[in-house]
Each structure stands twice: as structure tokens, then as C-alpha cells.
Design a protein around this motif. Sequence first.
Motif, PDB file in Angstrom:
ATOM      1  N   SER A 172       0.869  -1.186   0.000  1.00 20.11           N
ATOM      2  CA  SER A 172       0.000   0.000   0.000  1.00 20.11           C
ATOM      3  C   SER A 172       0.904   1.234   0.000  1.00 20.11           C
ATOM      4  N   GLU A 173       0.292   2.405  -0.216  1.00 20.24           N
ATOM      5  CA  GLU A 173       1.083   3.630  -0.272  1.00 20.24           C
ATOM      6  C   GLU A 173       1.827   3.857   1.051  1.00 20.24           C
ATOM      7  N   GLU A 174       1.118   3.569   2.143  1.00 18.06           N
ATOM      8  CA  GLU A 174       1.712   3.767   3.475  1.00 18.06           C
ATOM      9  C   GLU A 174       2.871   2.782   3.691  1.00 18.06           C
ATOM     10  N   GLN A 175       2.649   1.532   3.301  1.00 19.67           N
ATOM     11  CA  GLN A 175       3.705   0.518   3.454  1.00 19.67           C
ATOM     12  C   GLN A 175       4.920   0.877   2.592  1.00 19.67           C
ATOM     13  N   LEU A 176       4.642   1.390   1.413  1.00 19.08           N
ATOM     14  CA  LEU A 176       5.718   1.756   0.505  1.00 19.08           C
ATOM     15  C   LEU A 176       6.569   2.893   1.092  1.00 19.08           C
ATOM     16  N   THR A 177       5.892   3.859   1.703  1.00 22.15           N
ATOM     17  CA  THR A 177       6.615   4.974   2.329  1.00 22.15           C
ATOM     18  C   THR A 177       7.489   4.453   3.468  1.00 22.15           C
ATOM     19  N   THR A 178       6.922   3.563   4.297  1.00 21.37           N
ATOM     20  CA  THR A 178       7.689   2.997   5.413  1.00 21.37           C
ATOM     21  C   THR A 178       8.882   2.212   4.873  1.00 21.37           C
ATOM     22  N   TYR A 179       8.631   1.423   3.831  1.00 24.52           N
ATOM     23  CA  TYR A 179       9.714   0.619   3.241  1.00 24.52           C
ATOM     24  C   TYR A 179      10.831   1.533   2.721  1.00 24.52           C
ATOM     25  N   GLN A 180      10.444   2.603   2.027  1.00 27.87           N
ATOM     26  CA  GLN A 180      11.459   3.505   1.451  1.00 27.87           C
ATOM     27  C   GLN A 180      12.282   4.186   2.542  1.00 27.87           C
ATOM     28  N   LEU A 181      11.603   4.545   3.641  1.00 27.17           N
ATOM     29  CA  LEU A 181      12.295   5.171   4.763  1.00 27.17           C
ATOM     30  C   LEU A 181      13.294   4.188   5.384  1.00 27.17           C
ATOM     31  N   LEU A 182      12.812   2.951   5.653  1.00 31.53           N
ATOM     32  CA  LEU A 182      13.680   1.932   6.251  1.00 31.53           C
ATOM     33  C   LEU A 182      14.867   1.632   5.351  1.00 31.53           C
ATOM     34  N   SER A 183      14.584   1.506   4.067  1.00 30.30           N
ATOM     35  CA  SER A 183      15.609   1.166   3.104  1.00 30.30           C
ATOM     36  C   SER A 183      16.682   2.254   3.052  1.00 30.30           C
ATOM     37  N   SER A 184      16.221   3.518   3.040  1.00 24.65           N
ATOM     38  CA  SER A 184      17.185   4.605   2.969  1.00 24.65           C
ATOM     39  C   SER A 184      18.001   4.706   4.262  1.00 24.65           C
ATOM     40  N   GLU A 185      17.343   4.490   5.407  1.00 28.38           N
ATOM     41  CA  GLU A 185      18.076   4.526   6.689  1.00 28.38           C
ATOM     42  C   GLU A 185      19.101   3.394   6.762  1.00 28.38           C
ATOM     43  N   TYR A 186      18.662   2.216   6.285  1.00 26.32           N
ATOM     44  CA  TYR A 186      19.565   1.068   6.303  1.00 26.32           C
ATOM     45  C   TYR A 186      20.798   1.350   5.440  1.00 26.32           C
ATOM     46  N   ARG A 187      20.574   1.898   4.251  1.00 26.82           N
ATOM     47  CA  ARG A 187      21.697   2.143   3.340  1.00 26.82           C
ATOM     48  C   ARG A 187      22.661   3.201   3.877  1.00 26.82           C
TER      49      ARG A 187
END
Length: 199
Positions: A172-187
Motif C-alpha cells: 500500500s502507499e503507506e507501506q511503501l513509504t515505510t519501506y522507502q524510509l527503512l531502506s534509505s536509513e539502512y543504506r
Amino acid sequence: MKGFPMSLRRLVPQRRSEIKQYATYRSYKRFLREDFNKRCGYCDADDKFLGAAVAFHVDHFAPQKKFDELKTDYKNLIYSCRFCNGAKSDYWPSECHLTSVIDEEGIIDPCDSEYDKHLARNDKGYIYPLTKLGGFIHRLLKLGLTRHSVLWKLHRIEENLNKMDRQRDRLSEEQLTTYQLLSSEYRSLIAYICEYGDK
Ligand SMILES: [Zn+2]
């Protein structure tokens, strides 16, 4: 818990059988890196978390101090993180390069699947011994350190993020935003660790 204990490694490294002869053992590093799947043969640490190939060492399984004739023998070389290489140092239990274990004390070539019968991982990624010989190797290489659990967890986070990335069409849009945030923080965390991890 299901799936535990886990084997220490997913893949048993396999040295290629045919290789050109080089004058220095360091020339073999790039081949070892491939054959060891970019991981330390002893603790399975992914080299990208520890400064990559530049910071990884070429370990002599039977130490060169004792067996100079094996200095550039590919069958005697191990792709190793600097911690395992440093901990193992010139340890060898015998006067013969073929005898690496005496009375359940010694070390096993990580390219031998036998290595995994002596060590395993728990659900937190900590390495622990399964046998008396495993206990000896565990102490020798300091495999009980938290570092091994942390590196295993980082790898697991990355695998899960990659899994989410493959499924991004279904988020979902919300899940995608959370995923992008986590992914960017992880990187950014990994970029920091990779830059400073070996200091
Ligand atoms: Zn290691």
C-alpha cells in the motif's frame, strides 16, 4: 524455534581446482574472494560489512611460519576477515601440515563440510559450538563475540528489505513509504559502517 540451530554458513566455500601459479600469495586474493563467496571462511562475515576485499586477509591454513613450502599453495589459502586471521595467527597443533586436529583440539579447513558439524548459529545469529572440537575453534577464533551476531542481523535486514523491494507493487502507499524510509536509513547506516567498520 523452527529452523534453529542453523548451520553457521549457507554455503561451504569451494576452492577452484585449476589455478595459475603466482609468485605471491596475495595475487590469489581475488580468486579466493570468489571461491569463498565474499565471506570469511571461518566466521562467514560478509566482506562488504568489514571494508571489502581491501580489508580482508589471505590466511594460510597451515601457517607459513611453520610450512613455508605452502606459502603460495592455493589449497592452503583461506579468504579471512582480519579478526579471524589475527585470532588464529600461527596456531597449528602438529609438526605435519596434514594434521590439523589432535585429541579434539585443532582447526578444520573451512572448505571441508566437516567444519559445519562443529559450529552453529542460534536465532540471534550468535555462533556457538556443537562439539568439543567446535568449542576449541570457537575459543581460538573468538567466535562468541557479539560482532558475529550483529553482522548476521545486518545481512538478514538486507535480505528482508530486498524481499520487500521485489514485492513493492503489492504494498500500500503507506507501506511503501515505510519501506522507502527503512531502506534509505539502512543504506546510510551501511555506508557509515563500510567506511568506518574496519577502523
Ligand atoms: Zn572471520
